[in-house]
Motif scaffolding. Structure first.
Motif, PDB file in Angstrom:
ATOM      1  N   GLY A  21       0.809  -1.214   0.000  1.00 52.31           N
ATOM      2  CA  GLY A  21       0.000   0.000   0.000  1.00 52.31           C
ATOM      3  C   GLY A  21       0.842   1.263   0.000  1.00 52.31           C
ATOM      4  N   VAL A  22       1.923   1.263   0.767  1.00 53.78           N
ATOM      5  CA  VAL A  22       2.835   2.415   0.800  1.00 53.78           C
ATOM      6  C   VAL A  22       3.432   2.658  -0.580  1.00 53.78           C
ATOM      7  CG1 VAL A  22       4.981   3.332   1.763  1.00 53.78           C
ATOM      8  CG2 VAL A  22       3.410   2.056   3.219  1.00 53.78           C
ATOM      9  N   VAL A  23       3.911   1.593  -1.192  1.00 55.97           N
ATOM     10  CA  VAL A  23       4.575   1.718  -2.493  1.00 55.97           C
ATOM     11  C   VAL A  23       3.594   2.152  -3.569  1.00 55.97           C
ATOM     12  CG1 VAL A  23       5.849   0.456  -4.263  1.00 55.97           C
ATOM     13  CG2 VAL A  23       6.330   0.035  -1.855  1.00 55.97           C
ATOM     14  N   VAL A  24       2.379   1.611  -3.541  1.00 55.85           N
ATOM     15  CA  VAL A  24       1.377   1.978  -4.545  1.00 55.85           C
ATOM     16  C   VAL A  24       1.021   3.457  -4.441  1.00 55.85           C
ATOM     17  CG1 VAL A  24      -1.043   1.666  -5.208  1.00 55.85           C
ATOM     18  CG2 VAL A  24       0.421  -0.328  -4.873  1.00 55.85           C
ATOM     19  N   LEU A  25       0.917   3.984  -3.220  1.00 54.51           N
ATOM     20  CA  LEU A  25       0.629   5.413  -3.059  1.00 54.51           C
ATOM     21  C   LEU A  25       1.707   6.262  -3.727  1.00 54.51           C
ATOM     22  CD1 LEU A  25      -0.691   5.845   0.610  1.00 54.51           C
ATOM     23  CD2 LEU A  25      -1.926   6.295  -1.510  1.00 54.51           C
ATOM     24  N   GLY A  26       2.973   5.914  -3.494  1.00 52.16           N
ATOM     25  CA  GLY A  26       4.061   6.656  -4.131  1.00 52.16           C
ATOM     26  C   GLY A  26       4.041   6.527  -5.632  1.00 52.16           C
ATOM     27  N   ALA A  27       3.762   5.310  -6.119  1.00 54.86           N
ATOM     28  CA  ALA A  27       3.723   5.087  -7.563  1.00 54.86           C
ATOM     29  C   ALA A  27       2.591   5.861  -8.206  1.00 54.86           C
ATOM     30  CB  ALA A  27       3.586   3.594  -7.857  1.00 54.86           C
ATOM     31  N   ILE A  28       1.442   5.926  -7.532  1.00 59.16           N
ATOM     32  CA  ILE A  28       0.298   6.669  -8.062  1.00 59.16           C
ATOM     33  C   ILE A  28       0.671   8.129  -8.259  1.00 59.16           C
ATOM     34  CG2 ILE A  28      -1.968   7.597  -7.440  1.00 59.16           C
ATOM     35  CD1 ILE A  28      -2.630   4.857  -6.253  1.00 59.16           C
ATOM     36  N   MET A  29       1.304   8.737  -7.252  1.00 58.92           N
ATOM     37  CA  MET A  29       1.698  10.144  -7.360  1.00 58.92           C
ATOM     38  C   MET A  29       2.675  10.351  -8.514  1.00 58.92           C
ATOM     39  SD  MET A  29       2.079  11.909  -3.645  1.00 58.92           S
ATOM     40  CE  MET A  29       3.553  11.021  -3.205  1.00 58.92           C
ATOM     41  N   SER A  30       3.701   9.498  -8.569  1.00 57.12           N
ATOM     42  CA  SER A  30       4.759   9.672  -9.566  1.00 57.12           C
ATOM     43  C   SER A  30       4.246   9.502 -10.993  1.00 57.12           C
ATOM     44  CB  SER A  30       5.886   8.671  -9.291  1.00 57.12           C
ATOM     45  OG  SER A  30       6.879   8.749 -10.284  1.00 57.12           O
ATOM     46  N   ILE A  31       3.456   8.440 -11.230  1.00 56.57           N
ATOM     47  CA  ILE A  31       3.017   8.133 -12.588  1.00 56.57           C
ATOM     48  C   ILE A  31       1.875   9.034 -13.023  1.00 56.57           C
ATOM     49  CG2 ILE A  31       2.040   6.328 -14.055  1.00 56.57           C
ATOM     50  CD1 ILE A  31       3.520   4.306 -12.268  1.00 56.57           C
ATOM     51  N   LEU A  32       0.920   9.285 -12.104  1.00 56.37           N
ATOM     52  CA  LEU A  32      -0.187  10.172 -12.455  1.00 56.37           C
ATOM     53  C   LEU A  32       0.316  11.556 -12.824  1.00 56.37           C
ATOM     54  CD1 LEU A  32      -3.180   9.623  -9.986  1.00 56.37           C
ATOM     55  CD2 LEU A  32      -3.151   9.318 -12.457  1.00 56.37           C
ATOM     56  N   ASP A  33       1.367  12.011 -12.119  1.00 57.77           N
ATOM     57  CA  ASP A  33       1.850  13.375 -12.332  1.00 57.77           C
ATOM     58  C   ASP A  33       2.304  13.595 -13.769  1.00 57.77           C
ATOM     59  OD1 ASP A  33       2.504  15.863 -10.676  1.00 57.77           O
ATOM     60  OD2 ASP A  33       4.334  15.561 -11.831  1.00 57.77           O
ATOM     61  N   VAL A  34       2.920  12.583 -14.368  1.00 57.95           N
ATOM     62  CA  VAL A  34       3.398  12.718 -15.743  1.00 57.95           C
ATOM     63  C   VAL A  34       2.238  12.928 -16.699  1.00 57.95           C
ATOM     64  CG1 VAL A  34       4.622  11.572 -17.613  1.00 57.95           C
ATOM     65  CG2 VAL A  34       5.450  11.342 -15.272  1.00 57.95           C
ATOM     66  N   THR A  35       1.194  12.085 -16.573  1.00 61.75           N
ATOM     67  CA  THR A  35       0.084  12.157 -17.527  1.00 61.75           C
ATOM     68  C   THR A  35      -0.856  13.314 -17.227  1.00 61.75           C
ATOM     69  OG1 THR A  35      -1.021  10.489 -16.161  1.00 61.75           O
ATOM     70  CG2 THR A  35       0.131   9.712 -18.102  1.00 61.75           C
ATOM     71  N   VAL A  36      -1.013  13.673 -15.953  1.00 66.89           N
ATOM     72  CA  VAL A  36      -1.865  14.806 -15.611  1.00 66.89           C
ATOM     73  C   VAL A  36      -1.288  16.095 -16.185  1.00 66.89           C
ATOM     74  CG1 VAL A  36      -2.601  16.264 -13.692  1.00 66.89           C
ATOM     75  CG2 VAL A  36      -2.911  13.808 -13.550  1.00 66.89           C
ATOM     76  N   VAL A  37       0.020  16.265 -16.060  1.00 69.55           N
ATOM     77  CA  VAL A  37       0.661  17.486 -16.564  1.00 69.55           C
ATOM     78  C   VAL A  37       0.610  17.556 -18.093  1.00 69.55           C
ATOM     79  CG1 VAL A  37       2.872  18.701 -16.733  1.00 69.55           C
ATOM     80  CG2 VAL A  37       2.131  17.766 -14.542  1.00 69.55           C
ATOM     81  N   SER A  38       0.660  16.383 -18.746  1.00 65.39           N
ATOM     82  CA  SER A  38       0.673  16.387 -20.214  1.00 65.39           C
ATOM     83  C   SER A  38      -0.584  17.019 -20.799  1.00 65.39           C
ATOM     84  CB  SER A  38       0.847  14.955 -20.739  1.00 65.39           C
ATOM     85  OG  SER A  38      -0.299  14.168 -20.459  1.00 65.39           O
ATOM     86  N   VAL A  39      -1.735  16.870 -20.134  1.00 61.58           N
ATOM     87  CA  VAL A  39      -2.963  17.457 -20.672  1.00 61.58           C
ATOM     88  C   VAL A  39      -3.067  18.946 -20.342  1.00 61.58           C
ATOM     89  CG1 VAL A  39      -4.161  15.248 -20.477  1.00 61.58           C
ATOM     90  CG2 VAL A  39      -4.390  16.928 -18.641  1.00 61.58           C
ATOM     91  N   ALA A  40      -2.189  19.437 -19.476  1.00 63.88           N
ATOM     92  CA  ALA A  40      -2.251  20.838 -19.066  1.00 63.88           C
ATOM     93  C   ALA A  40      -1.367  21.744 -19.909  1.00 63.88           C
ATOM     94  CB  ALA A  40      -1.852  20.967 -17.601  1.00 63.88           C
ATOM     95  N   ILE A  41      -0.633  21.176 -20.870  1.00 65.41           N
ATOM     96  CA  ILE A  41       0.302  21.984 -21.656  1.00 65.41           C
ATOM     97  C   ILE A  41      -0.389  23.152 -22.371  1.00 65.41           C
ATOM     98  CG2 ILE A  41       1.738  21.908 -23.741  1.00 65.41           C
ATOM     99  CD1 ILE A  41       3.013  19.391 -22.702  1.00 65.41           C
ATOM    100  N   PRO A  42      -1.544  22.942 -23.046  1.00 65.41           N
ATOM    101  CA  PRO A  42      -2.211  24.110 -23.662  1.00 65.41           C
ATOM    102  C   PRO A  42      -2.597  25.167 -22.632  1.00 65.41           C
ATOM    103  CG  PRO A  42      -3.114  22.057 -24.532  1.00 65.41           C
ATOM    104  CD  PRO A  42      -2.251  21.676 -23.370  1.00 65.41           C
ATOM    105  N   THR A  43      -2.991  24.735 -21.438  1.00 69.92           N
ATOM    106  CA  THR A  43      -3.350  25.696 -20.382  1.00 69.92           C
ATOM    107  C   THR A  43      -2.127  26.492 -19.954  1.00 69.92           C
ATOM    108  OG1 THR A  43      -5.070  24.192 -19.572  1.00 69.92           O
ATOM    109  CG2 THR A  43      -4.342  25.923 -18.070  1.00 69.92           C
ATOM    110  N   PHE A  44      -0.988  25.831 -19.792  1.00 68.20           N
ATOM    111  CA  PHE A  44       0.243  26.531 -19.423  1.00 68.20           C
ATOM    112  C   PHE A  44       0.629  27.575 -20.473  1.00 68.20           C
ATOM    113  CE2 PHE A  44       1.723  22.524 -16.954  1.00 68.20           C
ATOM    114  CZ  PHE A  44       0.939  22.894 -15.885  1.00 68.20           C
ATOM    115  N   GLN A  45       0.434  27.249 -21.744  1.00 70.38           N
ATOM    116  CA  GLN A  45       0.757  28.201 -22.808  1.00 70.38           C
ATOM    117  C   GLN A  45      -0.046  29.478 -22.642  1.00 70.38           C
ATOM    118  OE1 GLN A  45       0.575  24.914 -26.120  1.00 70.38           O
ATOM    119  NE2 GLN A  45       1.560  26.706 -27.016  1.00 70.38           N
TER     120      GLN A  45
END
Length: 526
Positions: A21-45
């Motif tokens: 459970g500890v490891v999955v929580l860390g993995a969720i944050m790390s992996i989700l962050d990559v894909t969540v940010v990718s959809v925000a690129i037009p917003t950042f522009q």
């Protein structure tokens, strides 16, 4: 000498699942962050009034930080202990997330993303090390299947979560959401993970660090710049790629001399690890590179919102959830060489549909194909990693997982860059519209480019008087996606070649130095 099966219970007990459970929580944050940010690129522009090339550094900076810190994870785990280091990585990642939400300009955001990457880069290799040691050799498959859930669902749920947060709240929340998760993970880790008893028996390889970390960072910088420059002959591409490549080659030649190199390439003498590494690398280039374009197809060709595009990717996650627990149990009982090739065939079968896409391809067909691909994904990545790690000794696990993470990071970056270049190059072949140029870059606007802009923004669509121009542009853009997916499909099919060399017979596993007759208890941590 045979290991004693009594030391590794058939089922995953509560203590092991708590650690998972500890490891999955860390993995969720790390992996989700990559894909969540990718959809925000037009917003950042829009928010930071920046070009795409400037905003892309929010992804590139994170990747470079990962490449810099991952090689250090194996040594640091031995030196400081996995619990202490894992909690430090969680703290860095959470702090970086909060700082990202406070950024006032694109430069600050990139700097804070680098801080995030320094923490995120250690979360996955350390998490794999902790879980592999906790499971014992006979249960690695089942426990790795648990870790595989965020690895497969992250690219699917990330666009959904990112689209919802941006549409309903603001861009800052794609980073602030990591704060409560990070705090919970830190408290959970402090309670659940046993106290460290590090045995720093190895000296730090400074010479290796001076070659490998900068080498990986330079090489990936050149690769990441390729989509922007559109040619490998650009100075910003080939110079850092060449310099980075030479440093990495220098490290490879050097790494066999010291007793304790930064990255232990001697592990590749283990046939299982070598074959699994090759299979995983080819697969990551193929699937992860092209897979990032699936949401873009829904966004740019069908005109879906970010949230809807993410939801359309859900069948892939559902398919993975169906097969992943089954694959985890089979990996502990059946050699992966007998299961992974069939899973790859499922992926290839689903992938083929995307090589035929056009502007009105049925969603039923596309979602069904994604479901089939998900079924294959659930039976591919984690069984391959299980095959790689289960025959390593306890001392080798940290370095083995570090090696796998580096290869996966490089392969993912190369795959993403190559697919982006192929798609962009194909789109640029679309006929230019006379008299129309991009006000920022001054480049001619093509029919495909205008059609995609119209699909993304109804205001642009209202300015196009000729519906025939819009349809021609969309047809060309859809064909460009199909061409790119053909490359991904061929590479996926080629993954079958190394997969056929995966173990097809049951082999002795010795996670805890079984060559000495010792057997790992259910939970063994540094």
């Amino acid at each position: 000498m045979k290991s004693q099966p009594v030391a590794a219970p058939a089922k995953l007990d509560g203590a092991v699942l708590k650690i998972a459970g500890v490891v999955v929580l860390g993995a969720i944050m790390s992996i989700l962050d990559v894909t969540v940010v990718s959809v925000a690129i037009p917003t950042f522009q829009t928010v930071f009034n920046a070009t795409y090339a400037e905003v892309a550094w929010t992804m590139t900076g994170y990747t470079l930080a990962l490449a810099t810190v991952i090689p250090l994870s194996g040594w640091a785990a031995d030196r400081f202990g996995t619990k202490r280091l894992y909690m430090t990585a969680l703290l860095l990642f959470t702090l970086g997330s909060v700082l990202c939400a406070t950024a006032d300009n694109i430069g600050q955001l990139v700097a804070y993303r680098v801080l995030q990457g320094l923490g995120g880069g250690m979360l996955m290799p350390l998490g794999m090390t902790i879980m592999t040691r906790a499971a014992g050799p006979e249960r690695i498959g089942r426990l790795m299947a648990v870790l595989g859930i965020p690895m497969l669902l992250g690219p699917i749920s990330g666009p959904i979560l990112g689209g919802w947060l941006i549409d309903s709240y603001s861009w800052e929340w794609i980073f602030l959401i990591n704060l409560p998760i990070g705090v919970i993970a830190l408290i959970y880790a402090q309670i659940v993970l046993p106290k460290d008893n590090p045995e720093p028996s190895e000296s730090f390889d400074f010479i290796g660090m001076l070659m490998l970390s900068p080498g990986l960072a330079l090489f990936l910088y050149g690769v990441s710049t390729l989509p922007e420059e559109q040619t490998i002959t650009a100075n910003k591409v080939w110079i850092p790629m060449l310099a980075g490549g030479l440093l990495v080659i220098g490290f490879v030649l050097y790494s066999f001399k010291p007793r304790h190199p930064l990255l232990d390439l001697r592990l590749l003498r283990n046939r299982n690890l070598t074959v699994a590494s090759i299979t995983l690398s080819v697969f990551t280039v193929a699937f992860m590179g092209a897979g990032l374009l699936f949401p873009s197809y829904f966004l740019q060709i069908h005109g879906e919102s970010t949230l809807h595009a993410g939801l359309l990717m859900a069948p892939q996650g559902i398919g993975a959830m169906v097969t992943m627990p089954i694959a985890g149990m089979l990996a502990d009982k059946v050699p992966v060489g007998r299961t992974v090739p069939f899973a790859l065939l499922l992926i290839a079968a689903g992938f083929f549909t995307f090589t035929q896409v056009d502007t009105d391809t049925s969603y039923v067909l596309l979602c069904g194909s994604l479901f089939v691909m998900g079924l294959g994904m659930g039976g591919t990545m984690m069984p391959i990693m299980t095959s790689a790690l289960r025959t390593l000794t306890n001392h080798e696990v940290a370095r083995g997982s570090t090696l796998l993470n580096i290869l996966q990071q490089i392969a993912g970056s190369v795959g993403g860059a190559v697919m982006s270049v192929i798609l962009t190059s194909r789109l640029n072949e679309s006929p230019a519209i006379p008299g129309m140029t991009n006000p920022v870059t001054g480049d001619p606007i093509t029919e495909a480019g205008l059609a995609i802009a119209a699909q993304m923004d109804p205001k642009v669509a209202a300015t196009i008087p000729d519906p025939g121009l819009l349809q021609r542009g969309l047809d060309f853009a859809a064909d460009s996606f199909a061409t790119t997916f053909v490359v991904g499909f061929v590479l996926t099919a080629l993954t079958l070649v190394p997969a056929l060399f995966l173990p097809r017979k049951r082999e002795v596993v010795h996670l805890a130095d079984a060559e000495k007759g010792a057997t790992a208890p259910p939970v063994v941590l540094h």
